[in-house]
Design an enzyme around this catalytic site. Structure first.
Site, mmCIF file in Angstrom:
data_model
loop_
_atom_site.group_PDB
_atom_site.id
_atom_site.type_symbol
_atom_site.label_atom_id
_atom_site.label_comp_id
_atom_site.label_asym_id
_atom_site.label_seq_id
_atom_site.Cartn_x
_atom_site.Cartn_y
_atom_site.Cartn_z
ATOM 1 N N LYS B 75 -25.254 -4.634 -36.147
ATOM 2 C CA LYS B 75 -25.925 -4.435 -34.862
ATOM 3 C C LYS B 75 -25.347 -5.439 -33.873
ATOM 4 O O LYS B 75 -25.106 -6.604 -34.239
ATOM 5 C CB LYS B 75 -27.433 -4.650 -35.042
ATOM 6 C CG LYS B 75 -28.274 -4.347 -33.805
ATOM 7 C CD LYS B 75 -29.764 -4.453 -34.117
ATOM 8 C CE LYS B 75 -30.634 -4.122 -32.920
ATOM 9 N NZ LYS B 75 -32.084 -4.178 -33.243
ATOM 10 N N SER B 150 -35.059 -0.278 -31.913
ATOM 11 C CA SER B 150 -33.859 -0.585 -31.167
ATOM 12 C C SER B 150 -32.566 -0.499 -31.980
ATOM 13 O O SER B 150 -31.476 -0.447 -31.401
ATOM 14 C CB SER B 150 -33.979 -1.994 -30.586
ATOM 15 O OG SER B 150 -33.995 -2.961 -31.622
ATOM 16 N N SER B 174 -38.093 -1.926 -35.286
ATOM 17 C CA SER B 174 -36.745 -1.543 -34.842
ATOM 18 C C SER B 174 -35.755 -1.201 -35.938
ATOM 19 O O SER B 174 -34.645 -0.746 -35.654
ATOM 20 C CB SER B 174 -36.145 -2.656 -33.977
ATOM 21 O OG SER B 174 -36.715 -2.625 -32.693
#
Lengths: 95, 482
Positions: B75, B150, B174
């Site tokens: 990420k 997210s 997330s």
């Protein structure tokens, strides 16, 4: 709880954010919508309850008081938009 | 090839049925080929990837880590030395960290090959991956729909098999929510299990790094390698090392599964409800005993979270001043103006909204009424879980109240915030939790959440793995990405 234009400006000042005139109304509405949702917590019975700040509350990890890191001045100054060899450069502060 | 487990890939590498170069070539090509459609990745590495492939190939001849040579996507909020780390924000568009996050350095030390960085909601704030300065991510199961957020880029990349595994972070859901919406497995470990050093902070008492992959076994292997105390993060727990143990059978006899029945009963989407009930019945058929659990304060979680997380965010993001790193305005009249314009130009609308909510909650006159009150509710919710775990080993409940929604369908923030109603409670308590795929409704994946006792990742991963020994939902790949 809801905020008005004056309070929005105060919050923006504290948050170091600039709000363009044409967005004032939309942002005020949007924040009020969230605050309306947050309002839900006021109905909860919490007298005598200890606040919980962190999953690890109650213990703090200590370490030896020895220097473990070296100076990274050059690497860190390289990240700035404007810097010389020793300083971050910003617009003039004192007239 | 694309549905091999990490264990199978590792076995093929060590027995020389495939080379590190061949394995990584497959995923590198898929990442390149499918990124136009999904926008799952912000960057795809060429030179670094090639260098790591060579190193891993050399390692394999020696006493290599079981993850050596396995492809990986991070990420884009894990700092990667010498490589851009944007956090999905214009604020960090040109930010090149001078150091690696501990998660990055540990997985690199294990010999994993970093293929690039995944798209995400800006500064990890969002549940749809529509709040990224690098464009929205498309759900591989239906490109007109969101992948969740997210960690939406990480989830979409795994779902499209652009990588066999990706890192993610979870503050209020997330990892679990995008894992559910994309039909893969995703685990958020206990707070303190994984070092936050080099993980750009959103809400420091909630943020935790984790793993997204097709199967629980894959997640367990990678989570083991990135876990453990880190002297560079004072919130990483000083606990003995943990290594995932894969169960030998699917027998769940003796395992007490607490079902949060209120949440299941309250599901408005009948298809999600039926799949959730079926999955719970499967656990029972495997030998688990089911116990009805009630969490009396959980309905306050979303409201409390949207006081606490923005408060911590407003404090953490005050470091972005336009001076030391990050975006700097070209139009400043003076220093104050430089701060305000740099921040206003660099941050997106959702980030600014959360900063202002947090600033308000921490301001004079509101601190006791909102911030302190929310912390007390956090205690009540944590106590609810403690009492629940007196009766059971793991909790089972829904992940998301809805299927992946269309891009632009949730224009107002509050309805988006409600998407995390089932994931936020465990986050507030700091508990380990995961989402595993349990089927499809209207062609879209549905997940089941498992929540464990503090530091008991083993139990939730074991139950998920045992369920996956008998089912194939985690092996489904969208037809367009086969």
């Amino acid at each position: 709880m809801s905020i008005n234009r004056k309070e929005l400006e105060e919050i923006a000042t504290l948050a170091q954010l600039h709000i363009p005139e044409q967005q004032v109304s939309q942002i005020t509405d949007s924040l009020n919508q969230v605050m309306g949702m947050i309002e839900h917590i006021n109905g909860a019975q919490t007298s005598g309850v200890e606040p919980m700040a962190h999953p690890h509350e109650g213990w703090q990890q200590w370490r030896e008081d020895v220097v473990t890191d070296q100076s990274h001045k050059t690497a860190l100054l390289k990240l700035a938009a404007h810097a010389d060899e020793d300083h971050y450069l910003v617009p003039k502060v004192i007239e | 090839m694309i549905n091999l487990s990490i264990r199978q890939m590792a076995d093929m590498l060590t027995t020389k049925q495939i080379s590190v170069q061949e394995l990584n070539g497959v995923y590198h090509d898929r990442a390149r080929q499918f990124n136009d459609r999904t926008n799952a990745l912000i960057s795809v590495y060429e030179e670094l990837c090639a260098r790591e492939v060579m190193q891993a190939q050399d390692l394999l001849g020696k006493a290599a880590h079981p993850l050596a040579g396995i492809p990986l996507i991070h990420k884009d909020l894990f700092c990667t030395r010498g490589q851009t780390t944007t956090c999905g924000s214009n604020m960090l568009e040109h930010f090149i960290p001078p150091y690696d996050a501990t998660v990055v350095s540990r997985l690199s030390a294990a010999g994993m090959i970093t293929h690039g960085k995944a798209n995400m909601d800006e500064f990890a704030m969002g549940s749809s991956n529509e709040h990224s300065a690098y464009g929205p991510v498309a759900n591989p199961w239906d490109l007109s729909r969101v992948p969740g957020g997210s960690s939406g880029g990480s989830a979409a990349a795994v779902a499209a098999r652009m990588t066999p595994v990706a890192t993610g972070t979870d503050t209020g859901g997330s990892i679990r929510q995008p894992a559910a919406l994309c039909g893969i497995t995703g685990i958020k470990p206990s707070y303190g299990r994984v070092s936050r050093y080099g993980m750009v902070a959103f809400a420091s008492s909630l943020d935790q790094g984790g793993v997204l992959a097709p199967a629980a076994d894959d997640c367990g292997l990678v989570l083991s390698a990135m876990s453990g105390h880190d002297p560079l993060d004072s919130t990483s727990a000083r606990r003995p090392g943990w290594a995932w143990q894969k169960p030998e059978s699917a027998d769940l006899t003796g395992v007490k599964v607490g079902v949060i029945q209120d949440w299941v009963d309250g599901l408005q989407d009948e298809a999600i409800k039926q799949l959730t009930l079926q999955a719970i019945e499967t656990l029972k058929a495997q030998g688990a005993s089911l116990i009805d659990i009630h969490l009396p304060h959980a309905d306050l979680a979303v409201s409390a979270y949207y006081v606490l997380a923005p408060a911590e965010c407003s404090s953490n993001l005050s470091r972005f001043d336009g001076v030391r790193f990050g975006h700097q305005t070209a139009q400043a009249q003076n220093l104050e103006d430089l701060y305000r314009r740099s921040r206003s130009e660099g941050f997106g609308e959702e980030v600014k909204r959360r900063i202002m909510i947090g600033t308000w909650a921490l301001s004079s006159g509101y601190y006791d009424a909102y911030y302190l009150k929310a912390q007390k509710i956090r205690r009540l919710i944590s106590d609810d879980f403690r009492q629940a775990f007196d009766q059971c080993h793991v909790l089972a409940c829904p992940v998301s109240p809805e299927l992946a929604f269309k891009h632009g369908e949730k224009a107002d923030g509050v309805s988006m915030y409600q998407a995390d109603q089932f994931t936020i409670p465990a986050s507030l308590a700091g508990l380990p939790c995961l989402s595993m795929p349990i089927g499809h409704a209207a062609g879209l994946p549905v997940g089941l959440q498992l929540i464990g006792r503090y530091y008991d990742e083993q139990s939730i991963l074991a139950v998920a793995d045992q369920y996956q020994q008998l089912t194939r939902h985690h092996l489904q790949v969208p037809e367009a990405f086969l």
